[in-house]
Design an enzyme around this catalytic site. Structure first.
Site, PDB file in Angstrom:
ATOM      1  N   CYS A  82       6.501  -1.448  -0.648  1.00  0.00           N
ATOM      2  CA  CYS A  82       5.292  -0.660  -0.410  1.00  0.00           C
ATOM      3  C   CYS A  82       4.418  -0.644  -1.662  1.00  0.00           C
ATOM      4  O   CYS A  82       4.932  -0.722  -2.777  1.00  0.00           O
ATOM      5  CB  CYS A  82       5.622   0.785  -0.054  1.00  0.00           C
ATOM      6  SG  CYS A  82       6.493   1.028   1.503  1.00  0.00           S
ATOM      7  N   ASP A  83       3.126  -0.519  -1.445  1.00  0.00           N
ATOM      8  CA  ASP A  83       2.223  -0.282  -2.564  1.00  0.00           C
ATOM      9  C   ASP A  83       0.971   0.406  -2.054  1.00  0.00           C
ATOM     10  O   ASP A  83       0.518   0.131  -0.943  1.00  0.00           O
ATOM     11  CB  ASP A  83       1.856  -1.575  -3.280  1.00  0.00           C
ATOM     12  CG  ASP A  83       1.454  -1.313  -4.722  1.00  0.00           C
ATOM     13  OD1 ASP A  83       0.264  -0.995  -4.944  1.00  0.00           O
ATOM     14  OD2 ASP A  83       2.309  -1.381  -5.604  1.00  0.00           O
ATOM     15  N   SER A  84       0.436   1.305  -2.871  1.00  0.00           N
ATOM     16  CA  SER A  84      -0.710   2.113  -2.452  1.00  0.00           C
ATOM     17  C   SER A  84      -1.910   1.913  -3.366  1.00  0.00           C
ATOM     18  O   SER A  84      -1.764   1.738  -4.581  1.00  0.00           O
ATOM     19  CB  SER A  84      -0.340   3.601  -2.446  1.00  0.00           C
ATOM     20  OG  SER A  84       0.743   3.872  -1.590  1.00  0.00           O
TER      21      SER A  84
END
Length: 211
Positions: A82-84
């Protein structure tokens, strides 16, 4: 010697690996009943680019998941990457590079709304199949004054999170509200994770820690 991953025996709980060093993501997974291992990808985020904030969030998530999936110790596991990033007027904002940058961001963000985008990638190292998607949540920022912004940045918290804020931390009083999944703002959307796992033929209850 044959070292290829084997299909887990029926009734065997699959290994779940989080390709992130984020304590917030790990906490979300544990609160939802999972017991993931953590393997940090080591991906150089600054070396990656994309034409839009949404595309960048996905590129980063896929790169992290792929890096961890390629490791021998990940064989047989389900990998979550995941990455935001925060999409503010089409600009992708990750972690601020300095306290001064964090202050500047907050002065621009206050009183406005922006979309927190989290790219998700799930890889099944047994089958080689993978699924990806981006979750979006609109964040409505409050109007902290200059002194409040300075005090918040001085805590150091915004330097370690995408968009220079957290929904559950010291900046919580400066967030007027959100439209969408709160878990996504924290770093991982559980409903989306369930969907991606389902596409790979895995049910979330099969991954729950029952110890």
């Amino acid at each position: 010697m044959d070292t290829a991953p084997r299909t887990p025996a029926p009734g065997t709980r699959r290994r779940l690996v989080l390709a992130s060093q984020s304590p917030a993501r790990l906490g979300l997974l544990r609160q939802a009943g999972f017991a993931p291992e953590v393997i940090v990808s080591g991906v150089d985020e600054d070396a990656l680019s994309a034409p839009s904030p949404r595309a960048l969030a996905q590129v980063l998530a896929e790169a992290k998941a792929a890096a961890v999936a390629a490791l021998p110790r990940s064989a047989g596991a389900l990998i979550i990457g995941c990455d935001s990033v925060l999409d503010l007027d089409g600009e992708a904002l990750g972690k601020p590079g300095s306290a001064e940058e964090a202050v500047t961001r907050w002065k621009v963000m206050r009183g406005r709304s922006a979309d927190l985008l989290t790219g998700h990638r799930v890889i099944d190292t047994v089958t080689g199949r993978a699924e990806s998607a981006v979750a979006a949540t609109t964040v409505r920022f409050g109007t902290p004054d200059d002194a409040e912004i300075a005090a918040y940045v001085a805590t150091g918290e915004p330097l370690h999170v995408a968009g220079a804020f957290t929904l559950q931390g010291r900046s919580a009083p400066f967030i007027d509200g959100i439209d969408g999944d709160p878990g996504n703002v924290i770093g991982l959307s559980m409903p989306l994770l369930r969907t991606l796992l389902g596409r790979l033929g895995v049910r979330v209850d099969e991954l729950w820690d029952r110890d």
